[in-house]
Design a protein around this motif. Structure first.
Motif, PDB file in Angstrom:
ATOM      1  N   ASP A  99       0.765  -1.147   0.047  1.00 38.23           N
ATOM      2  CA  ASP A  99       0.195   0.191   0.053  1.00 38.23           C
ATOM      3  C   ASP A  99       0.969   1.284  -0.052  1.00 38.23           C
ATOM      4  N   ASN A 100       2.122   0.953   0.284  1.00 35.36           N
ATOM      5  CA  ASN A 100       3.131   2.338   0.192  1.00 35.36           C
ATOM      6  C   ASN A 100       4.015   2.284  -0.953  1.00 35.36           C
ATOM      7  N   GLU A 101       3.795   3.304  -1.709  1.00 39.38           N
ATOM      8  CA  GLU A 101       4.433   3.134  -3.294  1.00 39.38           C
ATOM      9  C   GLU A 101       5.948   3.043  -2.948  1.00 39.38           C
ATOM     10  N   SER A 104       7.054  -0.164  -1.704  1.00 42.88           N
ATOM     11  CA  SER A 104       7.081  -1.296  -2.793  1.00 42.88           C
ATOM     12  C   SER A 104       8.194  -1.041  -4.091  1.00 42.88           C
ATOM     13  N   LEU A 105       8.126   0.160  -4.378  1.00 42.46           N
ATOM     14  CA  LEU A 105       9.100   0.611  -5.405  1.00 42.46           C
ATOM     15  C   LEU A 105      10.586   0.064  -5.029  1.00 42.46           C
ATOM     16  N   SER A 106      10.913   0.376  -3.971  1.00 40.34           N
ATOM     17  CA  SER A 106      12.317  -0.042  -3.604  1.00 40.34           C
ATOM     18  C   SER A 106      12.601  -1.574  -3.767  1.00 40.34           C
ATOM     19  N   ILE A 107      11.567  -2.535  -3.449  1.00 42.89           N
ATOM     20  CA  ILE A 107      11.729  -3.697  -3.700  1.00 42.89           C
ATOM     21  C   ILE A 107      11.553  -4.239  -5.362  1.00 42.89           C
ATOM     22  N   ALA A 108      10.510  -3.681  -5.941  1.00 39.87           N
ATOM     23  CA  ALA A 108      10.175  -3.875  -7.206  1.00 39.87           C
ATOM     24  C   ALA A 108      11.242  -3.316  -8.291  1.00 39.87           C
ATOM     25  N   ARG A 109      12.061  -2.399  -7.983  1.00 39.91           N
ATOM     26  CA  ARG A 109      13.095  -1.720  -8.676  1.00 39.91           C
ATOM     27  C   ARG A 109      14.247  -2.708  -8.525  1.00 39.91           C
ATOM     28  N   GLY A 225       5.195 -18.031   3.992  1.00 36.64           N
ATOM     29  CA  GLY A 225       4.055 -17.303   4.346  1.00 36.64           C
ATOM     30  C   GLY A 225       3.695 -15.946   3.897  1.00 36.64           C
ATOM     31  N   LEU A 226       4.315 -15.628   2.631  1.00 38.67           N
ATOM     32  CA  LEU A 226       3.575 -14.583   2.007  1.00 38.67           C
ATOM     33  C   LEU A 226       2.270 -14.794   1.149  1.00 38.67           C
ATOM     34  N   ASP A 227       1.665 -13.535   0.554  1.00 33.99           N
ATOM     35  CA  ASP A 227       0.582 -13.877   0.106  1.00 33.99           C
ATOM     36  C   ASP A 227       0.843 -13.428  -1.485  1.00 33.99           C
ATOM     37  N   PRO A 228       0.844 -14.631  -2.349  1.00 35.41           N
ATOM     38  CA  PRO A 228       1.251 -14.446  -3.603  1.00 35.41           C
ATOM     39  C   PRO A 228       0.109 -13.668  -4.445  1.00 35.41           C
ATOM     40  N   TYR A 229      -0.866 -13.289  -3.942  1.00 29.31           N
ATOM     41  CA  TYR A 229      -1.789 -12.470  -4.734  1.00 29.31           C
ATOM     42  C   TYR A 229      -1.598 -10.997  -4.464  1.00 29.31           C
ATOM     43  N   VAL A 230      -0.868 -10.519  -3.642  1.00 24.90           N
ATOM     44  CA  VAL A 230      -0.808  -9.236  -3.419  1.00 24.90           C
ATOM     45  C   VAL A 230       0.724  -8.825  -3.778  1.00 24.90           C
ATOM     46  N   GLY A 231       0.854  -8.120  -4.882  1.00 21.85           N
ATOM     47  CA  GLY A 231       2.043  -7.424  -5.383  1.00 21.85           C
ATOM     48  C   GLY A 231       2.648  -6.436  -5.329  1.00 21.85           C
ATOM     49  N   LEU A 232       3.781  -6.081  -5.602  1.00 21.18           N
ATOM     50  CA  LEU A 232       4.440  -4.699  -5.369  1.00 21.18           C
ATOM     51  C   LEU A 232       4.621  -3.973  -6.588  1.00 21.18           C
TER      52      LEU A 232
END
Length: 343
Positions: A99-101, A104-109, A225-232
Motif C-alpha cells: 500500500d506504500n508506493e 514497494s518501489l524499492s523492492i520492485a526496482r 508465508g507470503l501472499d502471492p496475490y498481493v503484488g508490489l
C-alpha cells in the motif's frame, strides 16, 4: 537448506489422480497407469481434464505438495492451496508495503534491475559463445541499450516509470532474441512475443514455461508465508498472483528463456514436436511436451552459485531461496531485496 524433490507431470489427458496409502496413483478407468510415493514429490502438475480425488488434494495440502491443474494446451486453471504458512505479522507487513508506493518501489526496482541484468547476460553469453554465427553487432547494440535501461531503473522514482523502462528494455531484448536461435530457423523463427494464443513454436514454449515458473514462484511464496496475490509492481487483480509475477521477472531470462533456446539448439525439440491448429495457434504435441518437461527437470537439478548467499544449490531451488530473501526483506532483516544476478 531445503532439498529439491521431484515434480510429477501428468500428460495423459484422461488420467485421474487418486490416493492409495502414501502414494499418488494415476488411473484411466480401472487401469492403473503408475504410482509415485508422495514423500518423493514437491509438486504435481496435471494436464488432464479428469482431475484428482479430494483425498489426494487433502494429502497434498497436509504434506505441502503443490498441486496445479492446467488444460491440455498448458493454460493454468487452478491450484490446491492449504492453510497459510508463516505468521500474520509477516503478511501484515507485506500488505503495508504493497500500500506504500515508495516502499514497494524499492523492492520492485531491485527485481527489475535483476531482470535487465540477467536478460543482458543472456545476450552477452550468446556473444561470447556464438559471435561468428549470429548478428553480433545487433545483439551488442541491444545489450548496450539494456545496460542503459538498467542504470535508469536503479534511479527510477515511480512505478509507472519503472514499468516503462522495463517495457522498452523488453522490446530491445526480444527484438534480437531470434539471433540466439541457431538451427531450423523456419520452424523456430521468432519475430516477437505473442501470448494468447501463441502463433509460433518459440512463443508456445515461452508461454508454457513462464506459466510453470509462475506456479513455482507462487508455491515458494506460500511456503515462506507470503501472499502471492498481493503484488508490489504488478497491479492487484482478482485471481491473479501478482507477487508471483513480480518475483519471476528476474528469473525469466535465466530459467526460461535460456532453457528454450538451449532446447532448440540442442535438438530437444524439432518441427515434429508442435501442432498447428486451424486458428493459427501453435501448441506442443504430446511427445514434444514430454521431451521438454524431461529436459526441464534435468535443468532444475543443475548446480548454480547463488550470488548473494555464495552457496551452491540446484537451479530449481532458486525461486524458494528468493522467496526466503524477500520475506527477510519484508520483515526488516535485510536492508533491501537482493535479486538473483546471474553470470
Amino acid at each position: 537448506m531445503r532439498h529439491l524433490l521431484n515434480t510429477l507431470y501428468i500428460f495423459t489427458e484422461d488420467a485421474y489422480l487418486t490416493l492409495d496409502g502414501e502414494n499418488v496413483v494415476a488411473k484411466r478407468g480401472d487401469e492403473e497407469l503408475g504410482r509415485i510415493p508422495l514423500h518423493t514429490l514437491e509438486s504435481i502438475m496435471s494436464f488432464s481434464y479428469s482431475g484428482a480425488s479430494p483425498a489426494l488434494m487433502g494429502a497434498c495440502v497436509d504434506r505441502g505438495i503443490a498441486l496445479s491443474f492446467f488444460n491440455t494446451r498448458g493454460k493454468f486453471l487452478a491450484g490446491v492451496q492449504g492453510r497459510s504458512k508463516g505468521n500474520v505479522l509477516l503478511r501484515k507487513a507485506q500488505y503495508a508495503i504493497s500500500d506504500n508506493e515508495a516502499d514497494s518501489l524499492s523492492i520492485a526496482r531491485n527485481s527489475i534491475v535483476g531482470k535487465l541484468f540477467n536478460g543482458r547476460w543472456v545476450l552477452e553469453r550468446a556473444l561470447r559463445d556464438h559471435s561468428l554465427r549470429i548478428d553480433a553487432n545487433a545483439v551488442k547494440r541491444a545489450s548496450e541499450r539494456m545496460k542503459e535501461s538498467l542504470l535508469h531503473a536503479r534511479e527510477c522514482e515511480s512505478a509507472d516509470s519503472l514499468r516503462g523502462i522495463e517495457g522498452d528494455a523488453a522490446a530491445e531484448y526480444f527484438g534480437v532474441f531470434d539471433h540466439l536461435i541457431l538451427r531450423d530457423k523456419v520452424t523456430f523463427h521468432f519475430e516477437g512475443r505473442v501470448r494468447r494464443p501463441p502463433t509460433d513454436a518459440v512463443n508456445a514454449m515461452l508461454s508454457l514455461f513462464y506459466t510453470v515458473l509462475s506456479r513455482d514462484c507462487a508455491s515458494a511464496l506460500e511456503g515462506v508465508g507470503l501472499d502471492p496475490y498481493v503484488g508490489l509492481l504488478h497491479v492487484d487483480r482478482p485471481g491473479r498472483q501478482s507477487l508471483a509475477l513480480d518475483m519471476m521477472e528476474e528469473l525469466r531470462p535465466i530459467l526460461v528463456d535460456r532453457f528454450v533456446v538451449t532446447a532448440i539448439n540442442n535438438r530437444i525439440v524439432t518441427a515434429d514436436s508442435f501442432l498447428v491448429r486451424e486458428t493459427g495457434e501453435v501448441r506442443l504435441s504430446d511427445e514434444g511436451r514430454k521431451s521438454l518437461f524431461s529436459f526441464w527437470q534435468e535443468r532444475k537439478r543443475e548446480t548454480v552459485l547463488h550470488p548473494f548467499l555464495k552457496e551452491k544449490m540446484p537451479r530449481g531451488l532458486v525461486p524458494f531461496v528468493q522467496a526466503q530473501l524477500l520475506a527477510r526483506c519484508i520483515r526488516g532483516d535485510l536492508d533491501g531485496y537482493p535479486p538473483f544476478l546471474w553470470k
